[in-house]
Structure formats: structure tokens, C-alpha cells
Design a protein around this motif. Structure first.
Motif, PDB file in Angstrom:
ATOM      1  N   LYS A  55       0.937  -1.172   0.291  1.00 24.01           N
ATOM      2  CA  LYS A  55      -0.138  -0.029  -0.052  1.00 24.01           C
ATOM      3  C   LYS A  55       1.062   1.261   0.171  1.00 24.01           C
ATOM      4  CE  LYS A  55      -4.060  -1.993   2.333  1.00 24.01           C
ATOM      5  NZ  LYS A  55      -4.716  -1.932   3.673  1.00 24.01           N
ATOM      6  N   ALA A  56       0.111   2.408  -0.763  1.00 23.18           N
ATOM      7  CA  ALA A  56       0.946   3.500  -0.358  1.00 23.18           C
ATOM      8  C   ALA A  56       1.082   4.077   0.227  1.00 23.18           C
ATOM      9  CB  ALA A  56       0.613   4.449  -1.428  1.00 23.18           C
ATOM     10  N   THR A  57       2.346   5.068   0.807  1.00 21.01           N
ATOM     11  CA  THR A  57       2.076   5.904   2.101  1.00 21.01           C
ATOM     12  C   THR A  57       1.919   6.784   1.816  1.00 21.01           C
ATOM     13  OG1 THR A  57       4.579   4.467   2.406  1.00 21.01           O
ATOM     14  CG2 THR A  57       3.931   6.954   3.850  1.00 21.01           C
ATOM     15  N   THR A  58       0.650   7.635   2.808  1.00 22.12           N
ATOM     16  CA  THR A  58       0.221   7.908   3.280  1.00 22.12           C
ATOM     17  C   THR A  58       0.653   9.185   4.657  1.00 22.12           C
ATOM     18  OG1 THR A  58      -1.585   7.551   4.102  1.00 22.12           O
ATOM     19  CG2 THR A  58      -1.971   7.316   1.863  1.00 22.12           C
ATOM     20  N   GLU A  59       1.431   9.123   5.420  1.00 19.62           N
ATOM     21  CA  GLU A  59       1.405   9.675   6.614  1.00 19.62           C
ATOM     22  C   GLU A  59       3.180   9.316   7.048  1.00 19.62           C
ATOM     23  OE1 GLU A  59      -0.006  11.358   9.957  1.00 19.62           O
ATOM     24  OE2 GLU A  59      -1.604  11.216   8.905  1.00 19.62           O
ATOM     25  N   VAL A  60       3.818  10.054   7.571  1.00 14.82           N
ATOM     26  CA  VAL A  60       5.207  10.084   8.244  1.00 14.82           C
ATOM     27  C   VAL A  60       5.015  10.903   9.608  1.00 14.82           C
ATOM     28  CG1 VAL A  60       7.782   9.568   8.117  1.00 14.82           C
ATOM     29  CG2 VAL A  60       6.134   9.186   6.074  1.00 14.82           C
ATOM     30  N   ARG A  61       5.023   9.792  10.518  1.00 14.62           N
ATOM     31  CA  ARG A  61       5.570  10.235  12.590  1.00 14.62           C
ATOM     32  C   ARG A  61       7.043  10.074  12.077  1.00 14.62           C
ATOM     33  NH1 ARG A  61      -0.662  10.185  15.323  1.00 14.62           N
ATOM     34  NH2 ARG A  61      -2.272  11.125  13.597  1.00 14.62           N
ATOM     35  N   VAL A  62       7.670  10.685  13.069  1.00 14.06           N
ATOM     36  CA  VAL A  62       8.938  10.703  13.469  1.00 14.06           C
ATOM     37  C   VAL A  62       8.533  11.870  14.948  1.00 14.06           C
ATOM     38  CG1 VAL A  62      11.185  11.181  13.685  1.00 14.06           C
ATOM     39  CG2 VAL A  62       9.396  10.855  11.249  1.00 14.06           C
ATOM     40  N   LYS A  63       8.883  10.385  15.791  1.00 12.42           N
ATOM     41  CA  LYS A  63       9.052  11.497  17.243  1.00 12.42           C
ATOM     42  C   LYS A  63      10.951  11.904  17.250  1.00 12.42           C
ATOM     43  CE  LYS A  63       5.285   9.558  19.484  1.00 12.42           C
ATOM     44  NZ  LYS A  63       4.498   9.264  20.328  1.00 12.42           N
ATOM     45  N   LEU A  64      10.949  12.757  18.185  1.00 12.63           N
ATOM     46  CA  LEU A  64      12.018  13.329  18.537  1.00 12.63           C
ATOM     47  C   LEU A  64      12.466  13.430  19.746  1.00 12.63           C
ATOM     48  CD1 LEU A  64      12.006  16.625  16.118  1.00 12.63           C
ATOM     49  CD2 LEU A  64      12.019  14.530  15.605  1.00 12.63           C
ATOM     50  N   PRO A  65      14.347  12.272  19.810  1.00 14.66           N
ATOM     51  CA  PRO A  65      14.614  12.173  20.789  1.00 14.66           C
ATOM     52  C   PRO A  65      15.144  13.382  21.642  1.00 14.66           C
ATOM     53  CG  PRO A  65      16.188  11.216  19.222  1.00 14.66           C
ATOM     54  CD  PRO A  65      14.744  12.134  18.386  1.00 14.66           C
ATOM     55  N   GLU A  66      15.494  13.143  23.349  1.00 17.10           N
ATOM     56  CA  GLU A  66      16.250  14.269  23.477  1.00 17.10           C
ATOM     57  C   GLU A  66      17.564  14.216  23.366  1.00 17.10           C
ATOM     58  OE1 GLU A  66      16.364  17.503  27.052  1.00 17.10           O
ATOM     59  OE2 GLU A  66      14.522  16.406  26.092  1.00 17.10           O
TER      60      GLU A  66
END
Length: 332
Positions: A55-66
């Protein structure tokens, strides 16, 4: 080599790892450059090679570390950008200012990256207060419609990351003298995130019918950055509404009109496909942290002292040629 999870589940995250974990297996989403020098500003480039089960990617979420602070994501054509702000665990120095809050998560939304294609997602940020030999984990959630692939697993200290099914992308911090600190990503002043003020306008004044366009400027870009920002002011001296419908430039493959809005610690950037209304008797400013031009696929990064030609197309006033003066990345 992937774990599919459903919406609504909270993923357990670990941000700072020992160097031993860095030797782990390659994640589905990985960094282009997997090392960063202590106390340097870097471009953290995440590679997304394919979608979720075809399936096509529709959203990318990235959590940023301290320890990865003052983050500014690079906008992408065809995607909406959302930045979540929150408190850091520590206080960081930003050119003499003590900063306790900033971007803690970045989301590229409502895109369409086919499973047949590869793309990158870039975040500029500073590695600060992190010991050499430490690795930082950037948990990523890749959404493909109603299917979610979470790349958030981290090995315990001394553990074997090769055994992880869904390892988070890792960035290893190495010793060094520290890099040059850039204050603006791709010429864009994320002032709502970094607390920086808007730049003073510069450039020529051009008239077209009842419209007066002035103060045009762009910002110097980082080497290799494909995206830049442009700004100017439009004054409508007439009694009839007009609209800026499109912009083009020989310096870029595409120029989009964008809006940036910050509300409840969330910054959202979106393309204004219908353009910008210029009401009769009104003045509209395109400025950092608000309305702006987004230069996509820039052929040569803008350098301070250069100029960038653009053609503005208005609904009633027609085409207007304008020259933007390139200021420093800090807009000074």
C-alpha cells in the motif's frame, strides 16, 4: 521485517541508547547518514523505501529524542506538514537564549508515496548535550491508509538489535569539534518553533494596475537543500478584489504558495492551491512564520547577495515580474 499495528495504540518509545544498540539490524526506515558529530547542526534524512504490504504511504510520523533540539522539518511537495511542540527534559542554549520547549514530533500528512517508489524525509536539528558513543532513536510510524507500520523497537543496552522485527532508525553520536550552527532550514524561518523574529523586507517595488508589490526577499539556503522560501508584500490600492493564483521561477522546478499556522503548540503548514485573496484596499504580507512562497526542486541553493526572479500571476492584474533579494539565513 515489519510489524503492522492498528490506529489508537500507544507505542512504547526509548529515545537514548547505548552504542551497542547502534550495531543492530537495519530498520525499514533508516537514516541516509547514520552518524552525527557532537554539538553540531545536521540534516537528519530518513529513507522510506516502500509502503506497507504494497500500500502507498500516506503519512510519516517521527518522534524526536531528547538531545535532538531546535528541529525544523523540510516541507515536501504534495504533503501537509505538522509539528508538535512540547517541553524538553533539559534546558538548551540557543545563541544565548535558554530554550525549554521545541519540536518533539514531526508529521508529514496526506501524501501519496507509492509502494513502487522511494523517498526521503528531512529534519534539520542540533545534536546537543549527547555523549559520544551514544545512539539516538527516532521512532517512526508509517501510515498507509488504514494500515500502520511502526518502526519503534529499540534494543536494551547490551542487547542484540538484529533480533528486532521493527527497529527504530538510529543516529550514532560521534566525537568532534562541533559543526557550524545554521538557524534556518532551507531558507525557511520557522519562527513559531524557534522563537526567531521575521526578517526586514528588501527588494524593489513593482506596480501592476491597482496592485503594488514590494519588499521581496528570499533566504540563503543550506548546501544541497532542494527547498527555499520567498516573501513579499502586496498592496491593493483599488476598489476591486484580486487574487494571487500562481507563482513561477526559473530558479526552481515548482513554486507553491503556503500558509503556516501555529495553534495549541501544533504548527501546521499547507499549500494554498486556490492562492491568496488580495482584498480591495488591503495589504497582504508574505512573511516568515505565516504566508510564504515555497520553492521546490531548487536548481542552485540561494546564496546571500544573489537575486531570485519570480513571476506572480494575479487573477485580474495578470503577470508581474519581481526580483527577490537573497538575505542571510537569519534574515539580517
Amino acid at each position: 521485517m515489519k510489524t503492522i499495528k492498528t490506529f489508537g495504540k500507544t507505542f512504547g518509545l526509548a529515545a537514548v541508547l547505548s552504542a551497542a544498540a547502534f550495531a543492530g539490524a537495519e530498520a525499514h526506515v533508516t537514516f541516509l547518514d547514520r552518524e552525527a558529530t557532537q554539538d553540531s547542526t545536521i540534516l537528519a534524512t530518513l529513507q522510506v523505501p516502500h509502503g506497507c504490504d504494497g500500500k502507498a504511504t500516506t503519512e510519516v510520523r517521527v518522534k524526536l529524542p531528547e538531545g535532538f533540539v531546535f528541529a525544523k522539518p523540510q516541507p515536501k511537495a504534495g504533503w501537509e506538514l505538522e509539528v508538535i511542540k512540547g517541553d524538553y527534559q533539559k534546558t538548551y542554549d540557543n545563541h544565548g537564549d535558554k530554550v525549554k520547549t521545541g519540536a518533539i514530533e514531526v508529521r508529514w500528512k496526506n501524501g501519496n508515496l507509492s509502494d513502487d517508489f522511494y523517498d526521503t524525509f528531512v529534519i534539520q536539528g542540533r545534536v546537543s548535550g549527547v555523549e559520544a558513543g551514544t545512539s539516538l532513536a527516532f521512532p517512526v510510524t508509517q501510515m498507509c491508509g488504514d494500515t500502520v507500520a511502526a518502526w519503534d523497537q529499540v534494543a536494551k543496552e547490551g542487547g542484540d538489535a538484529h533480533g528486532l522485527k521493527s527497529p527504530a532508525p538510529l543516529l550514532k553520536v560521534v566525537a568532534g569539534e562541533g559543526g557550524h550552527d545554521h538557524d534556518d532550514m532551507a531558507g525557511m524561518d520557522m519562527s513559531g518553533m524557534a522563537g526567531m523574529g521575521a526578517a526586514a523586507p528588501a527588494g524593489e517595488t513593482v506596480k501592476a494596475g491597482d496592485l503594488e508589490v514590494s519588499g521581496g526577499f528570499a533566504k540563503a539556503m543550506l548546501p544541497g537543500q532542494p527547498v527555499g522560501g520567498g516573501f513579499f508584500t502586496v498592496k491593493n490600492n483599488g476598489q476591486t478584489d484580486d487574487r494571487l493564483v500562481s507563482v513561477s521561477s526559473p530558479a526552481a522546478g515548482e513554486v507553491q504558495i503556503h500558509e503556516m499556522v501555529t495553534k495549541d503548540n501544533v504548527m501546521r503548514m499547507r499549500q494554498l492551491k486556490d492562492g491568496i485573496a488580495i482584498g480591495a484596499g488591503e495589504t497582504v504580507k508574505l512573511e516568515p512564520g505565516n504566508l510564504h512562497l515555497m520553492f521546490q526542486k531548487v536548481k542552485t541553493p540561494f546564496k546571500q547577495g544573489d537575486t531570485v526572479p519570480v513571476t506572480l500571476t494575479f487573477e485580474k492584474a495578470g503577470k508581474v515580474d519581481l526580483v527577490l533579494q537573497v538575505l542571510s539565513a537569519q534574515g539580517k
